[in-house]
Design an enzyme around this catalytic site. Structure first.
Site, PDB file in Angstrom:
ATOM      1  N   TYR A  54      -4.518   6.073  25.520  1.00 42.56           N
ATOM      2  CA  TYR A  54      -5.328   4.842  25.478  1.00 42.56           C
ATOM      3  C   TYR A  54      -6.752   5.158  25.901  1.00 42.56           C
ATOM      4  CZ  TYR A  54      -3.002   0.585  24.153  1.00 42.56           C
ATOM      5  OH  TYR A  54      -2.466  -0.418  23.410  1.00 42.56           O
ATOM      6  N   GLU A  56      -9.593   2.492  25.605  1.00 36.99           N
ATOM      7  CA  GLU A  56     -10.446   1.322  25.329  1.00 36.99           C
ATOM      8  C   GLU A  56     -11.831   1.540  25.924  1.00 36.99           C
ATOM      9  OE1 GLU A  56      -8.441  -2.214  26.624  1.00 36.99           O
ATOM     10  OE2 GLU A  56      -6.962  -2.053  25.033  1.00 36.99           O
ATOM     11  N   ASP A 203     -21.376  -1.991   1.886  1.00 37.34           N
ATOM     12  CA  ASP A 203     -20.003  -1.511   2.092  1.00 37.34           C
ATOM     13  C   ASP A 203     -19.777  -0.416   1.056  1.00 37.34           C
ATOM     14  OD1 ASP A 203     -17.299  -1.049   2.010  1.00 37.34           O
ATOM     15  OD2 ASP A 203     -16.708  -3.158   2.034  1.00 37.34           O
ATOM     16  N   THR A 229     -14.773   2.888   4.579  1.00 38.92           N
ATOM     17  CA  THR A 229     -13.468   3.411   4.951  1.00 38.92           C
ATOM     18  C   THR A 229     -13.576   4.935   4.875  1.00 38.92           C
ATOM     19  OG1 THR A 229     -12.807   3.135   2.646  1.00 38.92           O
ATOM     20  CG2 THR A 229     -12.053   1.468   4.185  1.00 38.92           C
ATOM     21  N   LYS A 232     -11.072   6.978   1.030  1.00 34.02           N
ATOM     22  CA  LYS A 232     -11.176   6.892  -0.439  1.00 34.02           C
ATOM     23  C   LYS A 232     -11.846   8.180  -0.935  1.00 34.02           C
ATOM     24  CE  LYS A 232     -10.920   1.887  -0.577  1.00 34.02           C
ATOM     25  NZ  LYS A 232     -11.228   1.291   0.731  1.00 34.02           N
ATOM     26  N   ARG A 238      -6.716   7.027   7.005  1.00 28.86           N
ATOM     27  CA  ARG A 238      -6.988   5.591   6.907  1.00 28.86           C
ATOM     28  C   ARG A 238      -7.725   5.144   8.147  1.00 28.86           C
ATOM     29  NH1 ARG A 238      -4.789   2.672   2.841  1.00 28.86           N
ATOM     30  NH2 ARG A 238      -4.163   4.289   1.404  1.00 28.86           N
TER      31      ARG A 238
HETATM   32  N1  DSN Z   1      -7.825  -2.143  -1.450  1.00 31.25           N
HETATM   33  C1  DSN Z   1      -8.970  -1.310  -1.704  1.00 31.25           C
HETATM   34  C2  DSN Z   1      -9.089  -0.954  -3.135  1.00 31.25           C
HETATM   35  O1  DSN Z   1      -8.070  -0.717  -3.748  1.00 31.25           O
HETATM   36  O2  DSN Z   1     -10.188  -0.869  -3.658  1.00 31.25           O
HETATM   37  C3  DSN Z   1     -10.205  -1.903  -1.164  1.00 31.25           C
HETATM   38  O3  DSN Z   1     -10.080  -2.055   0.189  1.00 31.25           O
END
Ligand code: DSN
Length: 413
Positions: A54, A56, A203, A229, A232, A238
């Site tokens: 932990y 925080e 974003d 994120t 990707k 993730r």
């Molecule tokens: N769910 C994602 C996508 O497939 O583009 C976006 O967060």
């Protein structure tokens, strides 16, 4: 090869399910543009005892003892994240968001009051749920106004964005998308935001890897906040990170913790540190270049088969097909493709009313490019889509060819 020997001893049922999922990944071609194929070293960092801890708070200001090493890891992740985008000391980064949606929530929570106006891309024009969709907290708590793609060009109309901004005076303008195949002009949106005194949030979840490899305009010069994120095109675990200008970074940090999150997932943060190290290598940049090359070839081939590509093509890693001229729904196409071992997800296109039964399908090249597929294979994949969607060939027939491709480009899990 992942052996998972301890898991096998402890829980056969779960072991077998995970093994089956690994096999599924090995023998499917993954064209879902938001998915990727992480290196084993990323899996290794995720599986460390860091998950026990932990922590925080933030480095040197924690609410738990025993965080000396954790602090070093989090600082390393922050440093590498900033280096990957060549950021100077005007920018801060928070590496704790659990994923993309919490990252965007934290930005709104830190900078807006309930009822404030958000101007963002409509879901049917490639926007994300957290960009103000009615069903999402961002559309429920804030007053969301949407910009859309132009019905003729099927690209964003920056004059429309500017006009909406003048009328509605948003507190924040969101740029960035999940299903927009064209380059986003962050510079133009940044100018619009400045004119109306709005924050500009980019974003870049889908295109972060492309930006690092200079295959897409970088937003940093034209924004106040950038979220992404890490799983990707970045090809990491993730998770998500929030970059913000120094003058607002305290607000963002407070919004992440204690605002909306508790203890950060330090195994993920370690993995994010590794992700941004890998993202600065020549190999990573070469792969991102190939992702775009592959998408362009795939688009060109699909057009030969008279598929209607939204906006006429692609500048990035994804393609959005309007299936109306093929007399098949997005859901049907998704099912046929899945039966043949090709994964591509149904997606709304402009004019669609029902996100659960849309008229489009979204294809992306990140995962198959990380797997090693190149131009020659894109030509084959376009032909598979033609055989399946236009010619209605039995999926089993194409599946044989898909399996041959999968075996030629094996996964090392
Ligand atoms: N769910 C994602 C996508 O497939 O583009 C976006 O967060």
């Amino acid at each position: 090869m992942l052996k998972l020997l301890n898991l096998k001893k402890e829980d056969k049922e779960l072991y077998q399910l995970i093994k089956k999922e690994i096999e599924r990944q090995k023998f499917n071609l993954d064209l879902i543009p938001s998915e990727s194929l992480v290196p084993v070293s990323i899996l290794e960092t995720l599986a460390t005892p860091l998950t026990n801890k932990y922590s925080e708070g933030y480095p040197f200001k924690r609410y738990y003892p025993g965080t000396e090493i954790i602090d070093k890891i989090e600082i390393l992740a922050q440093k590498r994240a900033k280096n990957a985008f060549n950021l100077n000391s005007n920018w801060e980064v928070n590496v704790q968001p659990y994923s993309g949606s919490p990252a965007n929530i934290a930005v709104y929570f830190g900078l807006l009051n309930p009822g404030d106006v958000i101007l963002g891309p409509a879901l049917t024009s490639g926007g994300h749920l957290t960009h103000g969709a009615k069903v999402n907290f961002s559309g429920k708590i804030y007053h969301a106004i949407y910009y859309e793609i132009d019905p003729k060009t099927e690209k964003f109309n920056y004059t429309q964005i500017s006009e909406l901004a003048k009328i509605y005076r948003p507190k924040i303008i969101v740029s960035g998308t999940t299903a927009y195949p064209r380059e986003i002009d962050f510079k133009k949106i940044g100018k619009i935001a400045k004119k109306v005194g709005a924050y500009h949030l980019a974003d870049i979840s889908h295109i972060a890897g492309l930006i690092i490899a200079k295959k897409h305009q970088s937003p940093f010069e034209f924004t106040d906040i950038v979220t992404t994120t890490t799983h990707k095109t970045l090809n990491g675990p993730r998770g998500a990170v929030i970059f913000s200008k120094k003058e607002i970074s305290q607000k963002i940090n407070k919004a992440v913790f204690p605002g909306i999150q508790g203890g950060p997932h330090q195994n993920t943060i370690a993995s994010i540190a590794l992700t941004f190290k890998i993202a600065q290598t020549k190999k990573f940049k070469k792969t991102q270049t190939q992702i775009v090359k592959n998408a362009k070839i795939l688009a060109k081939e699909l057009k030969k088969y008279k598929f209607h590509l939204v906006s006429g093509g692609t500048d990035n890693h994804l393609i959005l097909i309007n299936l109306k001229n093929k007399k098949i729904s997005g859901k049907e196409a998704e099912t046929i493709l899945e039966k043949s071992g090709i994964l591509a997800n149904r997606n709304t296109i402009p004019g669609d009313q029902k996100p659960f039964s849309p008229s489009g399908i979204r294809l992306g090249t990140p995962s198959i490019t990380f797997r090693g597929l190149k131009e020659k294979e894109m030509i084959k994949i376009a032909n598979f889509l033609y055989q399946l969607i236009e010619k209605r060939q039995p999926p089993q027939k194409i599946k044989k060819e898909v399996l041959t491709l999968c075996k030629k480009f094996p996964l090392n899990y």
